[in-house]
Design a protein around this motif. Sequence first.
Motif, PDB file in Angstrom:
ATOM      1  N   LEU A   1      44.197  37.261  33.262  1.00 54.84           N
ATOM      2  CA  LEU A   1      43.929  36.021  34.002  1.00 54.84           C
ATOM      3  C   LEU A   1      43.929  34.844  33.029  1.00 54.84           C
ATOM      4  O   LEU A   1      43.559  35.003  31.858  1.00 54.84           O
ATOM      5  CB  LEU A   1      42.554  36.116  34.680  1.00 54.84           C
ATOM      6  CG  LEU A   1      42.389  37.285  35.662  1.00 54.84           C
ATOM      7  CD1 LEU A   1      40.912  37.525  35.969  1.00 54.84           C
ATOM      8  CD2 LEU A   1      43.161  37.017  36.940  1.00 54.84           C
TER       9      LEU A   1
ATOM     10  N   LEU B   1      37.525  43.388  36.462  1.00 48.82           N
ATOM     11  CA  LEU B   1      37.117  42.145  35.803  1.00 48.82           C
ATOM     12  C   LEU B   1      35.998  42.465  34.822  1.00 48.82           C
ATOM     13  O   LEU B   1      36.072  42.127  33.654  1.00 48.82           O
ATOM     14  CB  LEU B   1      36.663  41.124  36.850  1.00 48.82           C
ATOM     15  CG  LEU B   1      36.561  39.692  36.384  1.00 48.82           C
ATOM     16  CD1 LEU B   1      37.856  39.226  35.743  1.00 48.82           C
ATOM     17  CD2 LEU B   1      36.230  38.783  37.562  1.00 48.82           C
TER      18      LEU B   1
ATOM     19  N   SER C   1      44.635  30.144  35.922  1.00 52.25           N
ATOM     20  CA  SER C   1      43.445  29.365  35.561  1.00 52.25           C
ATOM     21  C   SER C   1      43.464  29.018  34.075  1.00 52.25           C
ATOM     22  O   SER C   1      44.393  29.389  33.351  1.00 52.25           O
ATOM     23  CB  SER C   1      42.177  30.164  35.876  1.00 52.25           C
ATOM     24  OG  SER C   1      42.042  31.230  34.951  1.00 52.25           O
TER      25      SER C   1
ATOM     26  N   HIS D   1      41.021  30.124  32.216  1.00 53.66           N
ATOM     27  CA  HIS D   1      40.118  31.148  31.657  1.00 53.66           C
ATOM     28  C   HIS D   1      40.574  31.583  30.265  1.00 53.66           C
ATOM     29  O   HIS D   1      41.755  31.822  30.036  1.00 53.66           O
ATOM     30  CB  HIS D   1      40.088  32.346  32.595  1.00 53.66           C
ATOM     31  CG  HIS D   1      39.627  33.605  31.932  1.00 53.66           C
ATOM     32  ND1 HIS D   1      38.348  33.749  31.445  1.00 53.66           N
ATOM     33  CD2 HIS D   1      40.260  34.757  31.648  1.00 53.66           C
ATOM     34  CE1 HIS D   1      38.236  34.964  30.903  1.00 53.66           C
ATOM     35  NE2 HIS D   1      39.376  35.578  31.009  1.00 53.66           N
TER      36      HIS D   1
ATOM     37  N   GLY E   1      35.564  32.737  31.499  1.00 57.31           N
ATOM     38  CA  GLY E   1      35.675  32.544  32.947  1.00 57.31           C
ATOM     39  C   GLY E   1      35.753  31.079  33.319  1.00 57.31           C
ATOM     40  O   GLY E   1      35.514  30.199  32.477  1.00 57.31           O
TER      41      GLY E   1
ATOM     42  N   TYR F   1      41.168  33.378  38.034  1.00 57.50           N
ATOM     43  CA  TYR F   1      39.906  33.999  37.620  1.00 57.50           C
ATOM     44  C   TYR F   1      38.879  34.010  38.758  1.00 57.50           C
ATOM     45  O   TYR F   1      38.292  35.052  39.101  1.00 57.50           O
ATOM     46  CB  TYR F   1      39.313  33.290  36.393  1.00 57.50           C
ATOM     47  CG  TYR F   1      38.081  33.990  35.853  1.00 57.50           C
ATOM     48  CD1 TYR F   1      38.193  34.973  34.882  1.00 57.50           C
ATOM     49  CD2 TYR F   1      36.812  33.695  36.345  1.00 57.50           C
ATOM     50  CE1 TYR F   1      37.080  35.653  34.409  1.00 57.50           C
ATOM     51  CE2 TYR F   1      35.695  34.363  35.885  1.00 57.50           C
ATOM     52  CZ  TYR F   1      35.831  35.333  34.913  1.00 57.50           C
ATOM     53  OH  TYR F   1      34.727  35.996  34.459  1.00 57.50           O
TER      54      TYR F   1
ATOM     55  N   LYS G   1      37.234  37.176  40.754  1.00 59.01           N
ATOM     56  CA  LYS G   1      35.769  37.245  40.668  1.00 59.01           C
ATOM     57  C   LYS G   1      35.141  37.267  42.059  1.00 59.01           C
ATOM     58  O   LYS G   1      34.118  37.915  42.285  1.00 59.01           O
ATOM     59  CB  LYS G   1      35.268  36.024  39.882  1.00 59.01           C
ATOM     60  CG  LYS G   1      33.787  36.036  39.569  1.00 59.01           C
ATOM     61  CD  LYS G   1      33.479  36.828  38.317  1.00 59.01           C
ATOM     62  CE  LYS G   1      31.996  36.850  38.017  1.00 59.01           C
ATOM     63  NZ  LYS G   1      31.666  37.916  37.062  1.00 59.01           N
TER      64      LYS G   1
END
Length: 250
Positions: free
Chosen positions: A102, A132, A182, A184, A210, A218, A222
């Motif tokens: 991610l 994750l 993202s 992240h 994160g 991400y 999540k």
Amino acid sequence: MKILVSNDDGIYSPGIKALANAMAQIADEVIIVAPDVEQSATSSALTLRRPLRYKATKLSNIAANIKAFRVDGTPADCVILGVHNEGRPDLIVAGINLGPNLGYDVIYSGTVAAATEGTTMGIASIAFSIGLDDDDINFEFAKEYAKKTALHVLEHGLASRTLLNVNFPAKKPLGLKLCRQSTHQWDDNVVQRKDPEGKDYYWISGKPIGTDEKDADYHIVKSGYVSVSPLHLDMTEYKTLKKLEILMNE
Ligand code: MN
């Protein structure tokens, strides 16, 4: 219909068996070409200064229409040798990686790199990753989403220089969401210690930071969803290119 399967966790990973078995339900011919040992975080590295070996490998608990070969190299090596030895497949899939890819992970990931290599050859390619945190991983739901995604790509294709990056939560997904990459990343932490001879050695580790970007990979994984992000190999930043054109005219 022929599908080439690779990964970066190595040919004996349960993730590649799960993915190959899922693909064996939608293709006549599935060929695994994967590294003989783990190659995580090797990105698109190629082995150019030593010979590579390509060996037929028996794997347990795989469907009858799957052939498997192991290579003493990287994921990108595997894709190149796989296409060379087995011919061009209709689709290349990579994974299912044990752990997420991610945000900025995609720069380092050997799983994403296997799909990237296929994309540079003009072959539709998808990277799959799962989990994750250190949850118990359930491949059964992931396999269904992998089949669905692969069938879509086989039917509709992908735009040129474009691959899909798919991430599954460890447990039963709440659904699937299309999203952007993202920001992240990991907080790189260098551990410095002494070896038995008193010399320094270093170990790069870190923790995932994160992000809470609601429309990005991400946060979506999540939140319990499958994330599907199209990635593009043209890394040019066009807004900056335009700005630099002004510089040229000054
Ligand atoms: Mn890996």
